[in-house]
Write a protein that holds these residues in place. Structure first.
Motif, PDB file in Angstrom:
ATOM      1  N   ARG A  75       0.830  -1.207   0.000  1.00  0.00           N
ATOM      2  CA  ARG A  75       0.000   0.000   0.000  1.00  0.00           C
ATOM      3  C   ARG A  75       0.867   1.260   0.000  1.00  0.00           C
ATOM      4  NH1 ARG A  75      -3.121  -0.392   5.128  1.00  0.00           N
ATOM      5  NH2 ARG A  75      -1.097  -1.113   5.844  1.00  0.00           N
ATOM      6  N   GLY A 115      -2.018  -6.252   0.305  1.00  0.00           N
ATOM      7  CA  GLY A 115      -2.459  -4.888   0.064  1.00  0.00           C
ATOM      8  C   GLY A 115      -3.658  -4.608   0.938  1.00  0.00           C
ATOM      9  N   GLU A 116      -4.527  -3.740   0.481  1.00  0.00           N
ATOM     10  CA  GLU A 116      -5.706  -3.371   1.270  1.00  0.00           C
ATOM     11  C   GLU A 116      -6.785  -4.456   1.212  1.00  0.00           C
ATOM     12  OE1 GLU A 116      -7.662  -0.881   3.896  1.00  0.00           O
ATOM     13  OE2 GLU A 116      -5.691  -0.505   3.042  1.00  0.00           O
TER      14      GLU A 116
END
Length: 156
Positions: A75, A115-116
């Motif tokens: 991120r 990641g998110e």
């Protein structure tokens, strides 16, 4: 869904219940808990022949805890500094220097990417593989799935 921050975390009592429930469902290793048991799982070995595999929270946590695994938060810097997995390094996969940063990494190591929400890590996993990495795994559902399962997140 908003970014994971300390203000968006559940109340302490609820967090313990979520963590304990996740530890039982996923196994203690994923959450760094001792004294809990869960169904045994197969964690990819450093010599696993599968290139580019997506792992659930429990298997990802077990892999991330293995010596020699490099955990990579993909991120942007500001999201990383709001909270990340304990041992994670940060490579902003959307940054102009992302490919250069990936190419500078040791190809003999095992990489656990997140990641998110999981989409970014699948894209990054493909980039790692295209650049000659053979032991690359990504977290299904990203840091949100990790958090929802009660996984620990270090503040920035």
């Amino acid at each position: 869904m908003p970014p994971v921050t300390s203000s968006s975390r559940p109340a302490p009592g609820r967090r313990v219940a979520v963590a304990l429930g996740a530890a039982v469902a996923l196994g203690a290793g994923a959450l760094g808990m001792t004294g809990c048991t869960g169904a045994p799982r197969s964690v990819p070995s450093a010599s696993a022949s599968t290139i580019g595999q997506t792992l659930g929270v429990g298997d990802f946590g077990d892999l991330a805890a293995k010596e020699g695994t490099v955990v990579v938060d993909l991120r942007p810097d500001d999201a990383y500094h709001h909270g990340h997995l304990a041992t994670a390094i940060n490579i902003d996969i959307g940054a102009a220097n992302a490919v250069t940063a990936v190419r500078a990494l040791d190809r003999s190591k095992t990489y656990a990417l997140y990641g998110e929400t999981g989409q970014m890590s699948r894209t990054a996993r493909d980039m790692f593989v295209a650049n000659g990495f053979t032991k690359v795994y990504d977290l299904a559902g990203g840091i949100r799935a990790w958090y929802d399962a009660g996984g620990e997140i270090n503040p920035g």
